[in-house]
Design a protein around this motif. Structure first.
Motif, PDB file in Angstrom:
ATOM      1  N   THR A  21       0.579  -1.157   0.024  1.00  0.00           N
ATOM      2  CA  THR A  21       0.209   0.381  -0.471  1.00  0.00           C
ATOM      3  C   THR A  21       0.961   1.450   0.418  1.00  0.00           C
ATOM      4  N   GLY A  61      -2.937  -0.324  -4.175  1.00  0.00           N
ATOM      5  CA  GLY A  61      -2.789  -0.160  -2.965  1.00  0.00           C
ATOM      6  C   GLY A  61      -2.206   1.324  -2.834  1.00  0.00           C
ATOM      7  N   SER A  62      -2.779   2.616  -3.395  1.00  0.00           N
ATOM      8  CA  SER A  62      -2.864   3.310  -3.448  1.00  0.00           C
ATOM      9  C   SER A  62      -4.511   4.251  -2.883  1.00  0.00           C
ATOM     10  N   ALA A 217      -2.426   7.502   1.231  1.00  0.00           N
ATOM     11  CA  ALA A 217      -3.588   7.271  -0.190  1.00  0.00           C
ATOM     12  C   ALA A 217      -4.116   8.052  -0.389  1.00  0.00           C
TER      13      ALA A 217
END
Ligand SMILES: Cc1cc2nc3c(=O)[nH]c(=O)nc-3n(C[C@H](O)[C@H](O)[C@H](O)COP(=O)(O)OP(=O)(O)OC[C@H]3O[C@@H](n4cnc5c(N)ncnc54)[C@H](O)[C@@H]3O)c2cc1C
Length: 316
Positions: A21, A61-62, A217
């Motif tokens: 991530t 996974g961002s 994120a």
């Protein structure tokens, strides 16, 4: 559970999701499998069903926040990243990085994806979340989508209209039973220098305004896509009148007005540069991020009467 390894070659066990991530946060996935093609994806889904395991489709996974306790199922990273051009159309595997599509469409003098520069995700996930920036979004360029129904394992084609795009949303996000396999984007011809100028403008904006030197994120919450009508609020915060004109109240503004910029819990921090980003100062835990999210939601509800909705997806 030993047997799943026999039918799904290459499956890994107890994989730390922090390594998968952009937030660099998250515990272990019980199982992790990289699907290099459609056949691999279907095999993994069948295996998960056979062993009664929940599964999760991962792009880059961002846009996800994984629990500190990890995930007790199978994470399937869909890695099909081949793409080709057909006149002004791009046909891309869902695992293709947006970055790659921005670069190559620029080379082909095709416009429509400039806004996506700097978004570290895959095109499949971008369609799933109708990702966007600078007033544009995936919905503007999608011609059609091929997706796998995980119940029937049949493949269906969706027209742009059938994707039912909305504010950071699509039919794929709403229904949850579809895995995007490939995407056809339709772009327009434009002078290369003009495209490059636009990309530079957006890229410079991101560098100036986003906390790119820390893991994150991206924006944690969606912007509020309605007008604020409360007269007292409009008097107290005159900028809201301007935002109302576009029916879009930036969450970063609301968080700032609640005095929460720079708040730290553990190693997680509400960015001072852009308040809708929570950044990992190094070794942040999901529980720290979740506490900050709760505080933001509570304060904004109290002050502005707005129920914020997360843009990030939880994996727990
Ligand atoms: C620095 C930074 C800047 C960002 N800027 C922006 C921005 O400007 N605008 C914006 O909208 N977002 C932005 N983001 C958020 C994020 O990059 C996007 O949401 C991106 O599209 C997520 O892609 P991903 O491949 O990483 O998806 P993931 O995080 O891996 O997954 C996101 C969701 O998509 C689902 N998914 C993934 N692949 C598929 C598939 N093939 N089929 C079905 N579902 C799938 C997953 O199950 C999950 O629910 C930013 C993030 C960062 C870190």
């Amino acid at each position: 559970m030993e047997d799943i390894k026999k039918i799904l070659h290459g499956i890994k066990e107890n994989v730390l999701m922090a390594g998968h991530t952009t937030f660099k946060i998250g515990g272990q996935a019980k199982f992790f499998f990289g699907a290099k093609n459609q056949k691999g994806l279907i095999k993994a889904i069948k295996a998960a069903k056979l062993f009664n395991l929940p599964f999760f489709i991962l792009g880059s996974g961002s846009n996800i926040l994984v629990s500190d306790k990890g995930y007790k199922g199978l994470v399937i990273k869909f890695q099909v990243s081949s793409f080709k051009f057909q006149k002004n159309k791009i046909i891309a595997g869902a695992g293709t990085k947006l970055r790659e599509l921005v670069n190559t469409s620029t080379d082909k003098e095709l416009t429509g994806l400039e806004w996506a520069v700097g978004i570290p995700g895959t095109v499949g996930a971008a369609v799933y979340g109708n990702v966007g920036a600078f007033g544009s979004s995936m919905a503007d360029s999608v011609h059609s989508i091929k997706a796998l129904d995980i119940k029937t394992l049949k493949i269906k084609t969706f027209s742009n209209k059938e994707c039912r795009f909305g504010n950071k949303s699509s039919v794929f996000k709403k229904k949850k039973n579809l895995v995007i396999l490939s995407v056809i984007l339709e772009l327009k011809k434009r002078d290369k220098e003009e495209i490059q100028k636009e990309i530079k403008r957006f890229s410079d904006y991101r560098k100036r305004n986003h906390p790119l030197n820390f893991p994150s994120a991206g924006c944690v919450f969606k912007n509020y896509a309605k007008k604020i009508k409360n007269k007292n609020l409009l008097k107290k915060f005159p900028e809201l009148n301007e935002f109302n004109k576009g029916s879009r109240i930036p969450t970063s503004y609301l968080i700032d007005k609640c005095g929460l910029k720079g708040k730290v819990i553990g190693k997680a921090k509400i960015s001072e540069k852009h308040a809708n980003f929570i950044v990992n100062l190094g070794g942040a835990k999901t529980k720290d991020v979740v506490k900050l999210i709760k505080i933001i939601k509570k304060k904004i509800k109290e002050k502005f009467g707005i129920e914020l909705k997360e843009e990030i997806q939880y994996l727990k």
